[in-house]
Design a protein around this motif. Structure first.
Motif, short mmCIF file in Angstrom:
data_model
loop_
_atom_site.label_atom_id
_atom_site.label_comp_id
_atom_site.label_asym_id
_atom_site.label_seq_id
_atom_site.Cartn_x
_atom_site.Cartn_y
_atom_site.Cartn_z
N SER A 83 -31.41 -19.94 -23.40
CA SER A 83 -31.96 -19.17 -24.52
C SER A 83 -30.84 -18.64 -25.41
O SER A 83 -29.71 -18.48 -24.97
CB SER A 83 -32.81 -18.00 -24.01
N VAL A 84 -31.22 -18.38 -26.67
CA VAL A 84 -30.28 -17.84 -27.67
C VAL A 84 -30.97 -16.66 -28.34
O VAL A 84 -32.11 -16.77 -28.79
CB VAL A 84 -29.92 -18.90 -28.74
N ASP A 85 -30.27 -15.53 -28.39
CA ASP A 85 -30.80 -14.33 -29.03
C ASP A 85 -29.84 -13.91 -30.14
O ASP A 85 -28.77 -13.37 -29.86
CB ASP A 85 -30.95 -13.21 -28.00
N PRO A 86 -30.19 -14.18 -31.41
CA PRO A 86 -29.27 -13.83 -32.51
C PRO A 86 -29.29 -12.34 -32.82
O PRO A 86 -30.31 -11.68 -32.67
CB PRO A 86 -29.81 -14.63 -33.69
N ASP A 87 -28.14 -11.83 -33.23
CA ASP A 87 -27.99 -10.45 -33.69
C ASP A 87 -27.44 -10.55 -35.12
O ASP A 87 -26.23 -10.61 -35.32
CB ASP A 87 -27.04 -9.69 -32.78
N ILE A 88 -28.34 -10.58 -36.09
CA ILE A 88 -27.97 -10.84 -37.49
C ILE A 88 -26.99 -9.79 -38.02
O ILE A 88 -26.04 -10.12 -38.71
CB ILE A 88 -29.23 -10.92 -38.39
N SER A 89 -27.19 -8.54 -37.67
CA SER A 89 -26.33 -7.48 -38.22
C SER A 89 -24.87 -7.59 -37.77
O SER A 89 -23.97 -7.12 -38.46
CB SER A 89 -26.88 -6.10 -37.85
N ASN A 90 -24.62 -8.23 -36.62
CA ASN A 90 -23.25 -8.38 -36.12
C ASN A 90 -22.75 -9.83 -36.16
O ASN A 90 -21.68 -10.12 -35.62
CB ASN A 90 -23.16 -7.87 -34.68
N SER A 91 -23.51 -10.70 -36.78
CA SER A 91 -23.16 -12.13 -36.84
C SER A 91 -22.83 -12.68 -35.46
O SER A 91 -21.89 -13.44 -35.26
CB SER A 91 -21.96 -12.37 -37.77
N SER A 92 -23.64 -12.29 -34.48
CA SER A 92 -23.37 -12.71 -33.11
C SER A 92 -24.62 -13.28 -32.45
O SER A 92 -25.74 -13.13 -32.96
CB SER A 92 -22.80 -11.55 -32.29
N PHE A 93 -24.38 -13.92 -31.31
CA PHE A 93 -25.45 -14.58 -30.57
C PHE A 93 -25.23 -14.32 -29.09
O PHE A 93 -24.13 -14.50 -28.59
CB PHE A 93 -25.43 -16.09 -30.83
N ASN A 94 -26.30 -13.89 -28.43
CA ASN A 94 -26.27 -13.74 -26.98
C ASN A 94 -26.93 -14.99 -26.40
O ASN A 94 -28.08 -15.30 -26.72
CB ASN A 94 -27.02 -12.48 -26.54
N VAL A 95 -26.17 -15.70 -25.57
CA VAL A 95 -26.61 -16.98 -25.02
C VAL A 95 -26.76 -16.84 -23.51
O VAL A 95 -25.89 -16.27 -22.85
CB VAL A 95 -25.58 -18.08 -25.36
N VAL A 96 -27.85 -17.35 -22.97
CA VAL A 96 -28.05 -17.40 -21.53
C VAL A 96 -27.99 -18.86 -21.11
O VAL A 96 -28.64 -19.71 -21.72
CB VAL A 96 -29.41 -16.77 -21.12
N PHE A 97 -27.19 -19.13 -20.07
CA PHE A 97 -27.05 -20.49 -19.57
C PHE A 97 -28.05 -20.76 -18.45
O PHE A 97 -28.44 -19.85 -17.73
CB PHE A 97 -25.63 -20.73 -19.05
N LYS A 98 -28.43 -22.02 -18.31
CA LYS A 98 -29.33 -22.42 -17.23
C LYS A 98 -28.61 -22.25 -15.89
O LYS A 98 -27.40 -22.47 -15.79
CB LYS A 98 -29.75 -23.88 -17.40
N LYS A 99 -29.37 -21.87 -14.88
CA LYS A 99 -28.80 -21.69 -13.54
C LYS A 99 -28.42 -23.04 -12.95
O LYS A 99 -29.11 -24.04 -13.16
CB LYS A 99 -29.81 -21.02 -12.61
N ASN A 100 -27.34 -23.02 -12.18
CA ASN A 100 -26.87 -24.18 -11.42
C ASN A 100 -26.58 -25.41 -12.30
O ASN A 100 -26.69 -26.54 -11.84
CB ASN A 100 -27.87 -24.55 -10.33
N VAL A 101 -26.22 -25.18 -13.55
CA VAL A 101 -25.83 -26.26 -14.46
C VAL A 101 -24.45 -25.91 -15.00
O VAL A 101 -24.22 -24.79 -15.45
CB VAL A 101 -26.84 -26.42 -15.63
N ALA A 102 -23.52 -26.86 -14.95
CA ALA A 102 -22.17 -26.61 -15.43
C ALA A 102 -22.17 -26.35 -16.94
O ALA A 102 -22.91 -26.98 -17.69
CB ALA A 102 -21.27 -27.79 -15.11
#
Length: 181
Positions: free
Chosen positions: A52-71
């Motif tokens: 998943s990707v959660d954008p934070d427009i005010s800070n020009s940033s993105f919080n990304v969650v990686f899939k479990k057990n995947v490199a």
């Protein structure tokens, strides 16, 4: 002999993972509007190991969650941002570590990739810890210079294993990520 081989196979298959990257915080540069944010959001959403990707427009940033057990391939994350027409200004990646010993100016394998720790104290990482990428394409030139002078190893300039890295078992063309805590 057969029992020994079966025991070794079982131990390697079911031994606990030393570490697994779980998430990242990415600050992008060059964003001017919501459409810019949407372009990066869409590009990151197409990376196979991103959950998943959660954008934070005010800070020009993105919080990304990686899939479990995947490199996780950090360069693929960077490429997705660049393919959207932007660059990474800062990237912090969080891993769930289990007794991973690190030392300043040394290489260690994490989640299948090689990391070179710069400007850190010798320590053991356990639980969730955040690493900051300090490679050329992940920070500004001024900040990169501050970290690059902290080692004499040539890999900091190229991002690839050099002769200086091979004494630690790193292969000649292997990608080396430079990080700090």
């Amino acid at each position: 002999m057969r029992i020994l081989i079966i025991s070794l196979i079982f131990a390697f298959q079911f031994s606990p993972v030393q570490s697994q990257f779980t998430s990242a915080r990415i600050q992008a540069s060059g964003l001017t509007c919501a459409m810019c944010t949407k372009a990066i959001y869409n590009a990151l959403g197409e990376v196979s190991f991103i959950q998943s990707v959660d954008p934070d427009i005010s800070n020009s940033s993105f919080n990304v969650v990686f899939k479990k057990n995947v490199a996780v391939n950090i360069d693929k994350v960077r490429k997705a941002v660049e393919d959207a027409g932007f660059s990474i200004a800062k990237m912090k990646i969080t891993g769930n570590f289990k007794d991973l010993a690190i030392r300043n100016d040394e290489h260690v394998t994490i989640d299948g990739s090689t990391f070179h720790f710069l400007k850190v104290s010798d320590q053991t990482l356990s639980g969730n810890r955040e690493l900051t990428l300090v490679d050329k394409n992940f920070i500004g030139a001024k900040e990169f210079k501050k970290y690059s002078v902290s080692t004499k190893m040539a890999c900091v300039q190229t991002g690839k294993a050099e002769a200086c890295c091979q004494k630690g078992g790193v292969k000649g063309v292997e990608r080396i990520y430079h990080v700090t805590i």
